[in-house]
Design an enzyme around this catalytic site. Structure first.
Site, PDB file in Angstrom:
ATOM      1  N   PRO A  74      59.146   3.621  53.791  1.00  0.00           N
ATOM      2  CG  PRO A  74      57.180   4.507  54.661  1.00  0.00           C
ATOM      3  CD  PRO A  74      58.570   4.890  54.262  1.00  0.00           C
TER       4      PRO A  74
ATOM      5  CD  GLU B 163      53.850  14.482  54.462  1.00  0.00           C
ATOM      6  OE1 GLU B 163      53.623  14.811  55.649  1.00  0.00           O
ATOM      7  OE2 GLU B 163      53.420  13.434  53.926  1.00  0.00           O
TER       8      GLU B 163
ATOM      9  NE  ARG C  74      69.880 -10.789  67.900  1.00  0.00           N
ATOM     10  CZ  ARG C  74      69.817 -12.017  67.478  1.00  0.00           C
ATOM     11  NH1 ARG C  74      69.848 -12.276  66.187  1.00  0.00           N
ATOM     12  NH2 ARG C  74      69.692 -13.028  68.336  1.00  0.00           N
TER      13      ARG C  74
ATOM     14  CG  ASP D 170      68.897 -15.629  66.131  1.00  0.00           C
ATOM     15  OD1 ASP D 170      69.540 -14.662  65.735  1.00  0.00           O
ATOM     16  OD2 ASP D 170      69.024 -16.148  67.239  1.00  0.00           O
TER      17      ASP D 170
HETATM   18  C1  4FV Z   1      59.665   3.817  57.578  1.00  0.00           C
HETATM   19  C2  4FV Z   1      59.250   2.480  57.500  1.00  0.00           C
HETATM   20  C3  4FV Z   1      58.778   4.985  57.789  1.00  0.00           C
HETATM   21  C4  4FV Z   1      57.815   7.799  56.480  1.00  0.00           C
HETATM   22  C5  4FV Z   1      57.583   9.265  56.568  1.00  0.00           C
HETATM   23  C6  4FV Z   1      59.376   8.642  58.032  1.00  0.00           C
HETATM   24  C7  4FV Z   1      58.535   7.434  57.743  1.00  0.00           C
HETATM   25  C8  4FV Z   1      58.598   9.811  57.542  1.00  0.00           C
HETATM   26  N1  4FV Z   1      60.988   3.860  57.415  1.00  0.00           N
HETATM   27  N2  4FV Z   1      60.377   1.720  57.316  1.00  0.00           N
HETATM   28  N3  4FV Z   1      58.003   1.979  57.632  1.00  0.00           N
HETATM   29  N4  4FV Z   1      59.340   6.219  57.592  1.00  0.00           N
HETATM   30  O1  4FV Z   1      57.591   4.835  58.088  1.00  0.00           O
HETATM   31  O2  4FV Z   1      61.390   2.570  57.252  1.00  0.00           O
HETATM   32  O3  4FV Z   1      59.458  10.679  56.858  1.00  0.00           O
END
Ligand code: 4FV
Length: 267
Positions: free
Chosen positions: A88, A115, A153, A168
């Site tokens: 994230p 985590e 793609r 697209d």
């Molecule tokens: C995520 C996202 C995501 C965070 C904690 C995996 C999680 C756990 N990855 N984009 N949104 N990853 O939420 O790519 O480890």
């Protein structure tokens, strides 16, 4: 393109990468995808891959050593492979980024769990961090699949001879125009006459106007960064005159055809 996916749950990838377009791309050798179980790179008999966070706090953190060994095992075969961590905290994933990644010959995708990963993995091995959206998943695996799908793609031959990802949605930052197929009438809703006319220049003009209309209604933020031709700017003017105060029908499933007046406090 070769993609090595580092994960604690390799089986999550079996069916998505075996079905449909991606499955055929792998069969055709356009895509080599290998899942690598990070747990196979532990040296202790309990195959420990996570531990409590230094400094306390909730949850567990993925240990640096098994991830380091897993990445080094792939980099030993190809030092130029580009290592991406799905998180994230990464940069937002979008079509242009997918297109850029599709020019790489070898990607390593690291899927986090718990985590997250020990920070030293980032410092020592990660070339790029990508997020598929501002929400928290239980793991990076689904994000890795999204990335593999969107990037694949753009690989010539993956979408089949007549199709290219260049047409697209988000091509030129515009959403796609409405699509119709048989029957010509359904529950009183008729396919727009222009699409039945065979007049290809009128059809393409309708499609460009509709792409601009849908984008201005649903994603005006995209219009801001779209590089519109003068003709498209003219179409946008037209659309903006007509649009107020209408909204796109998609937000009102199952109602009558065409546009409806907006209720002030709808959104
Ligand atoms: C995520 C996202 C995501 C965070 C904690 C995996 C999680 C756990 N990855 N984009 N949104 N990853 O939420 O790519 O480890």
């Amino acid at each position: 393109m070769r993609i090595d996916i580092l994960t604690l749950f390799p089986n999550m990838f079996s069916s998505p990468l075996r079905e449909s377009i991606l499955g055929r791309a792998v069969e055709k050798g356009l895509l080599q995808i290998q899942t690598i179980n990070i747990r196979d790179f532990t040296l202790d008999k309990h195959q420990v891959v996570d531990d409590a966070p230094y400094g306390g706090g909730q949850g567990m953190v993925m240990k640096v050593e098994p991830i380091a060994r897993a990445i080094e095992s792939v980099k030993a075969q190809n030092p130029s492979a580009r290592t991406i961590y799905l998180t994230p905290q990464g940069k937002p994933f979008h079509q242009d980024l997918a297109r850029r990644l599709s020019t790489q010959s070898h990607l390593i995708l690291l899927c986090g769990r718990y985590e997250g990963i020990d920070e030293r993995v980032r410092e020592l091995f990660i070339d790029e961090e990508i997020s598929i959206g501002d929400y928290v998943l239980t793991g990076g695996e689904l994000a890795a699949m999204v990335l593999v799908d969107a990037v694949s793609r753009f690989i010539p031959g993956v979408l089949g001879s007549d199709r290219s990802a260049e047409e697209d949605s988000f091509f030129n930052s515009l959403l796609e125009y409405p699509q119709y197929t048989r029957p010509v009438e359904f529950k009183g809703c008729r396919v727009p006459e222009v699409l039945l006319s065979g007049n290809h220049s009128a059809i393409s003009l309708w499609r460009r106007r509709e792409a601009i209309r849908q984008t201005s209604l649903r994603r005006p933020d995209l219009l801001a960064k779209a590089s519109l031709t003068d003709e498209e700017k003219g179409l946008l003017e037209e659309v903006l005159e007509v649009n107020q105060p209408m909204i796109a029908p998609a937000y009102r499933p199952g109602r009558d055809c065409g546009m409806r007046m907006k209720d002030k406090n709808e959104f």
